[in-house]
Design an enzyme around this catalytic site. Structure first.
Site, PDB file in Angstrom:
ATOM      1  N   GLU A  57      39.323 -21.653  -6.681  1.00 59.55           N
ATOM      2  CA  GLU A  57      38.085 -21.234  -7.327  1.00 59.55           C
ATOM      3  C   GLU A  57      38.374 -20.276  -8.477  1.00 59.55           C
ATOM      4  O   GLU A  57      39.348 -19.514  -8.454  1.00 59.55           O
ATOM      5  CB  GLU A  57      37.157 -20.551  -6.320  1.00 59.55           C
ATOM      6  CG  GLU A  57      36.620 -21.503  -5.269  1.00 59.55           C
ATOM      7  CD  GLU A  57      35.687 -20.816  -4.273  1.00 59.55           C
ATOM      8  OE1 GLU A  57      35.547 -19.576  -4.360  1.00 59.55           O
ATOM      9  OE2 GLU A  57      35.121 -21.510  -3.418  1.00 59.55           O
ATOM     10  N   CYS A  96      46.161 -18.027   0.693  1.00 64.05           N
ATOM     11  CA  CYS A  96      46.709 -16.689   0.456  1.00 64.05           C
ATOM     12  C   CYS A  96      47.873 -16.422   1.398  1.00 64.05           C
ATOM     13  O   CYS A  96      47.899 -16.905   2.535  1.00 64.05           O
ATOM     14  CB  CYS A  96      45.635 -15.624   0.644  1.00 64.05           C
ATOM     15  SG  CYS A  96      46.182 -13.959   0.151  1.00 64.05           S
ATOM     16  N   CYS A 141      44.283 -10.262   5.095  1.00 60.24           N
ATOM     17  CA  CYS A 141      43.175  -9.309   5.086  1.00 60.24           C
ATOM     18  C   CYS A 141      42.027  -9.879   5.932  1.00 60.24           C
ATOM     19  O   CYS A 141      41.543 -10.981   5.672  1.00 60.24           O
ATOM     20  CB  CYS A 141      42.698  -9.055   3.662  1.00 60.24           C
ATOM     21  SG  CYS A 141      43.999  -8.416   2.563  1.00 60.24           S
ATOM     22  N   CYS A 182      38.550 -11.044   4.335  1.00 65.37           N
ATOM     23  CA  CYS A 182      38.590 -11.977   3.218  1.00 65.37           C
ATOM     24  C   CYS A 182      38.592 -13.414   3.706  1.00 65.37           C
ATOM     25  O   CYS A 182      39.429 -13.806   4.522  1.00 65.37           O
ATOM     26  CB  CYS A 182      39.835 -11.699   2.372  1.00 65.37           C
ATOM     27  SG  CYS A 182      40.061 -12.864   1.010  1.00 65.37           S
TER      28      CYS A 182
END
Length: 346
Positions: free
Chosen positions: A94, A114, A118, A121
């Site tokens: 995105e 990723c 986290c 997230c």
């Protein structure tokens, strides 16, 4: 199906010049192709109108241009635009265009998924599939610049690496993309208008300083208390606050540029006075500014937006110690276009 032909944008200008010499052509032909690829951002060899048909056919036989495709575009009531970007291997990332009265900012991705974990997230819930190539990052910027001109009648003014992925875990490709973006042969954008946001990888922050980068650095901090930060960002067990502090001090000693701390305040997580005091103390180590971010919840779970009262307490405490602070309101809520490694829902 992914083509077996080599992506021509993986070649440097010198390699392109050498290629043309190797086939009995002139070296300057490689320079012409390089200008088409990066300066003009074309998507096919047939668009290279100053090359002969024979040369274009030869390029088509040997290479591909693996450009991105904006597969789906959403426009918010506030002017924010969210792109679902399809890559040449059909993976999707995105990018977001964030307009204000004075500027338009591109928020770009650097990884599919990723590398980090986290807990607040949505992107972290996705397995990291691969790093983006420099041209795939570059293409996001080109696409958003076109959207900025089309929908807001002005060119793109700023870039933030705050989309999907941890930029410093894709160090080489991110820096190569910025080199192209800032080059006069590319987009010619000033590095002062680019910010790379990291969750805090001390070793790579030091490398940025050693490599004498000219762009700005932002750190997703979210807590200056080690135990709390580990709950929010479990990888912080390996990248501790003392190590992060040392790396940021090294950054400032080499670059003399302020750090921006990205900081979300959540209900019952980091909304106590002790959290505020810890942040103020941490901010005194290196010249900095704090960007408090309004949280855009990704579900009805553990992370919920803090009260406006505690946000005001943070602001008052920071300003009392003359630490610059701003509050970033969530944009594009009606299309779920939060930028800042927060809410990239799939």
């Amino acid at each position: 199906m992914v083509s077996e032909k080599k992506d021509i944008r993986a070649l440097s200008k010198e390699e392109l010049r050498s290629f043309f010499v190797s086939i009995g052509d002139k070296a300057f032909r490689g320079t012409q192709v390089y200008e088409w690829l990066w300066g003009k951002g074309i998507h096919s060899f047939d668009e290279m109108t100053n090359l002969s048909k024979e040369t274009r056919a030869h390029l088509n036989e040997n290479f591909v241009i693996n450009h991105i495709k904006v597969d789906y575009l959403q426009k918010s009531n506030d002017g924010t635009i969210k792109n679902a970007v399809k890559l040449h291997d059909d993976l999707v990332v995105e990018s977001v265009l964030i307009p204000t009265k004075k500027r338009t900012t591109a928020c770009v991705s650097s990884q599919v998924g990723c590398s980090l974990d986290c807990t607040f997230c949505a992107t972290a819930r996705l397995k990291r599939m691969r790093n983006l190539n420099p041209d795939e990052i570059y293409d996001q910027v080109v696409a958003i610049d076109k959207e900025s001109r089309l929908y807001h009648n002005k060119p793109l003014s700023n870039i933030v690496f705050m989309g999907m992925g941890e930029p410093l875990m894709n160090y080489k490709n991110v820096l190569e993309s910025i080199e192209k973006i800032t080059s006069d042969e590319g987009l010619g954008m000033s590095p002062k208008r680019i910010t790379v946001s990291t969750s805090g990888v001390p070793k790579m922050i030091k490398k940025l300083a050693d490599d004498e980068v000219k762009f700005h650095l932002a750190v997703s901090l979210h807590s200056a208390i080690q135990e709390t930060r580990e709950q929010i960002m479990p990888f912080a067990k390996n990248f501790t606050l003392p190590d992060l502090r040392e790396a940021l001090e090294y950054w400032y000693s080499k670059t003399k540029r302020k750090i921006t701390y990205e900081y979300i305040v959540w209900k019952d997580i980091n909304d106590k006075w002790a959290d505020i005091e810890a942040l103020v103390t941490f901010c005194k180590y290196v010249p900095c500014k704090v960007n408090i971010i309004e949280y855009n919840p990704i579900d009805d779970g553990h992370f919920q937006q803090a009260s406006s009262t505690i946000i005001d307490d943070y602001i008052e405490a920071l300003e009392h110690d003359r630490i610059p602070v701003t509050v970033r309101r969530s944009r594009g809520k009606d299309i779920d276009a939060a930028c800042g490694q927060l809410a990239n829902k799939q």
